[in-house]
Design an enzyme around this catalytic site. Sequence first.
Site, short mmCIF file in Angstrom:
data_model
loop_
_atom_site.label_atom_id
_atom_site.label_comp_id
_atom_site.label_asym_id
_atom_site.label_seq_id
_atom_site.Cartn_x
_atom_site.Cartn_y
_atom_site.Cartn_z
N ASP A 1 13.10 23.08 -13.99
CA ASP A 1 14.32 23.02 -13.19
C ASP A 1 14.58 24.34 -12.46
O ASP A 1 15.04 25.31 -13.07
CB ASP A 1 15.49 22.66 -14.10
CG ASP A 1 16.75 22.31 -13.35
OD1 ASP A 1 16.79 22.52 -12.12
OD2 ASP A 1 17.70 21.82 -13.97
N ASP B 1 16.23 23.10 -5.39
CA ASP B 1 16.49 22.51 -6.70
C ASP B 1 15.56 21.34 -7.00
O ASP B 1 15.68 20.28 -6.39
CB ASP B 1 17.95 22.05 -6.72
CG ASP B 1 18.34 21.35 -8.00
OD1 ASP B 1 17.68 21.57 -9.03
OD2 ASP B 1 19.32 20.57 -7.97
#
Length: 395
Positions: free
Chosen positions: A283, A97
């Site tokens: 992201d 992430d």
Amino acid sequence: MLQSWEFVLLISCFLCFSSDALQRISLKKMPSIRETLQEMGMKVADVLPSLKHRFSYLDEGLHNKTASTILTNFRDTQYYGEISIGTPAQIFKVVFDTGSSNLWVPSHQCSPLYSACVSHNRYDSSESSTYKPKGTKITLTYGQGYIEGFLSQDIVRVADIPITQFFTEAIALPSIPFMYAHFDGVLGMGYPKQAIGGVIPVFDNIMSEKVLSENVFSVYYSRHSESNTGGEIILGGSDPSHYTGDFHYVSTSREGYWHVDLKGVSIENKIALCHDGCTATIDTGTSFISGPASSISVLMETIGATLSRGDYVIDCNQINLLPDISFHLGDMTYSLSSSTYVLKYSDETECTVAFSAIDIPPPRGPLWLLGATFIKQYYIEFDRQNNRIGFATSF
């Protein structure tokens, strides 16, 4: 004295390690939380009315013994890779992430009352000879829910690189949404500035080992939906077999974050949003593309999508008639066709548009999040060495 064959073997092994250069992490593609709910005949809004979105780290209190973070889109992604923790190795499926900087996995100490813990792999410190206690409390919050845990230290192996790492053992893991998640935990690939509790992020510890030829990592998501092989993350560089043409780089716009300047969002080559510029983050922890609610509303109205139970939808028969949506980053335009940003589930006649609204207040926002919908089209290189992000067209 070494025999000639021993010398050749030694040199070969050295060259093998030092062409190091690229350390690969295979990614598997599985149903996202959103898709799992869809298969059960539910929408995100049905079970998560207060959890429409998350956003990562608060700017204050990040280095306190107890700090919090707000998760965006509750890590609603399809792509997971494996790491190991401890000696002998305990295997975990994690989301890599770029929107966060901590590593967390469920703990063996998590109460069986938390069904999300029981249904995932859990770290057992008593089974590891290299475990060292730390104990600092960590809280990660999202909406009205939270993850609670404490810091521990052990050997974490990412690709073929072992490092000594502080990570969070999660002992309180809410059933919703994590009961529906196919991953065990999250490995943050963000900058140290985002790290909760003053922890040095995994990639920073890898960089300190000086085993990479370049302090970069690249993310490739396969476009082939029929394959379970989702792509790969490469530490130390990128793989030309995954892209065509050259990388085009954009400097990060905010120190300590994977943020870049977004010069505009256009529909059919006409700037429709962000006329005066916006900020975007790439992201890897979310599936959709998200933006300020007012902007997303205009965008969806323009293409004829309507809001239904938390998602924007459109008649599946209209997909081929929809315009390209483009993002202007640096001196380049990155376009997405309707076949990329519209998702069809099973035999439904109503398709989901992979855009969602998220209002992030200043000073962190407003912000656009370019998730897997964007990354599937463009191979991304995250360059810590030069604080920039590279974009190339994926194969």
